[in-house]
Design an enzyme around this catalytic site. Sequence first.
Site, PDB file in Angstrom:
ATOM      1  N   HIS A 280       0.864  -1.186   0.000  1.00 19.18           N
ATOM      2  CA  HIS A 280       0.000   0.000   0.000  1.00 19.18           C
ATOM      3  C   HIS A 280       0.900   1.235   0.000  1.00 19.18           C
ATOM      4  O   HIS A 280       2.063   1.168   0.426  1.00 19.18           O
ATOM      5  CB  HIS A 280      -0.893   0.012   1.234  1.00 19.18           C
ATOM      6  CG  HIS A 280      -1.965  -1.030   1.196  1.00 19.18           C
ATOM      7  ND1 HIS A 280      -3.054  -0.998   2.042  1.00 19.18           N
ATOM      8  CD2 HIS A 280      -2.124  -2.133   0.431  1.00 19.18           C
ATOM      9  CE1 HIS A 280      -3.833  -2.028   1.795  1.00 19.18           C
ATOM     10  NE2 HIS A 280      -3.291  -2.744   0.814  1.00 19.18           N
TER      11      HIS A 280
ATOM     12  N   GLU B 212       1.132   3.773   1.879  1.00 19.65           N
ATOM     13  CA  GLU B 212       1.696   4.114   3.186  1.00 19.65           C
ATOM     14  C   GLU B 212       2.891   3.221   3.520  1.00 19.65           C
ATOM     15  O   GLU B 212       3.924   3.697   4.002  1.00 19.65           O
ATOM     16  CB  GLU B 212       0.641   3.959   4.291  1.00 19.65           C
ATOM     17  CG  GLU B 212      -0.568   4.821   4.118  1.00 19.65           C
ATOM     18  CD  GLU B 212      -1.740   4.125   3.419  1.00 19.65           C
ATOM     19  OE1 GLU B 212      -2.884   4.392   3.807  1.00 19.65           O
ATOM     20  OE2 GLU B 212      -1.495   3.322   2.480  1.00 19.65           O
TER      21      GLU B 212
ATOM     22  N   CYS C  55      -6.120   1.810   6.006  1.00 17.03           N
ATOM     23  CA  CYS C  55      -6.734   0.542   6.396  1.00 17.03           C
ATOM     24  C   CYS C  55      -6.078   0.034   7.691  1.00 17.03           C
ATOM     25  O   CYS C  55      -5.138   0.634   8.212  1.00 17.03           O
ATOM     26  CB  CYS C  55      -6.552  -0.492   5.288  1.00 17.03           C
ATOM     27  SG  CYS C  55      -4.843  -1.071   5.106  1.00 17.03           S
TER      28      CYS C  55
ATOM     29  N   CYS D 150      -2.230  -0.604   7.502  1.00 22.10           N
ATOM     30  CA  CYS D 150      -1.437   0.621   7.444  1.00 22.10           C
ATOM     31  C   CYS D 150      -1.440   1.364   8.774  1.00 22.10           C
ATOM     32  O   CYS D 150      -0.412   1.896   9.185  1.00 22.10           O
ATOM     33  CB  CYS D 150      -1.921   1.495   6.300  1.00 22.10           C
ATOM     34  SG  CYS D 150      -1.564   0.750   4.683  1.00 22.10           S
TER      35      CYS D 150
END
Length: 168
Positions: A58, A60, A88, A91
Site C-alpha cells: 500500500h 503508506e 486501512c 497501514c
Amino acid sequence: MTDVQQLNDEKYMRRAIELAAQGEQLGEVPVGAVIVCDDEIIGEGFNQPITGHDPTAHAEVVALRIAAERVQNYRLVNSTLYVTLEPCTMCVGALIHARIARLVFGTTEPKAGVVVSQAQLIDSSYFNHRIAVQGGVLAETCQHQLSDFFRRRREELKQQKNENKLVE
C-alpha cells in the site's frame, strides 16, 4: 491549525496526489503517500500491490519502507504521513509501529478506513503510541481521483463484457 500548517498540509497532499496518479498509470488504485520530517520529504509511495505482487505494498507501507531506509531507523519519530485515502487496518498498525507523530489524510474510506470511518483504531487505548490526525485535506480532489478511476474501471469491464458477448 495555523495558516502555515494548512499550507504545508496542502503542499504535501498535492505531492501525494501526484504519486497516486503515477500508480493509476500502472493500473493501481490511485493512492499516494508522503512522509515528511523537519519539512523535508523522507519517503514517498503509491499503491503497488498489483504490479509488485505484494499485498502489503500500500502507498503508506511503501513510503514507510523508503523513509526508514533513508533515516536508517524503523522509528520515524516526529514525522508526518500524508496520504490521499484514509488508511486501512494494516497501514494504521504500521504507522503506530513506526511511531509516526501525525497522520494527514485526504478523503475517507467508508468501507475499510479505520481512522474515522469504521474501527477508529488510532483512538484505541491499548496501543502504546498516539498519532495526531487531520482528515479532509484536499478531500474533494482526492475523492474525485478515486471515483474517476473506479468509474473508468467499471466502464472498461462493461465494455469487455459487451465485446465478449459479440464474440460468442
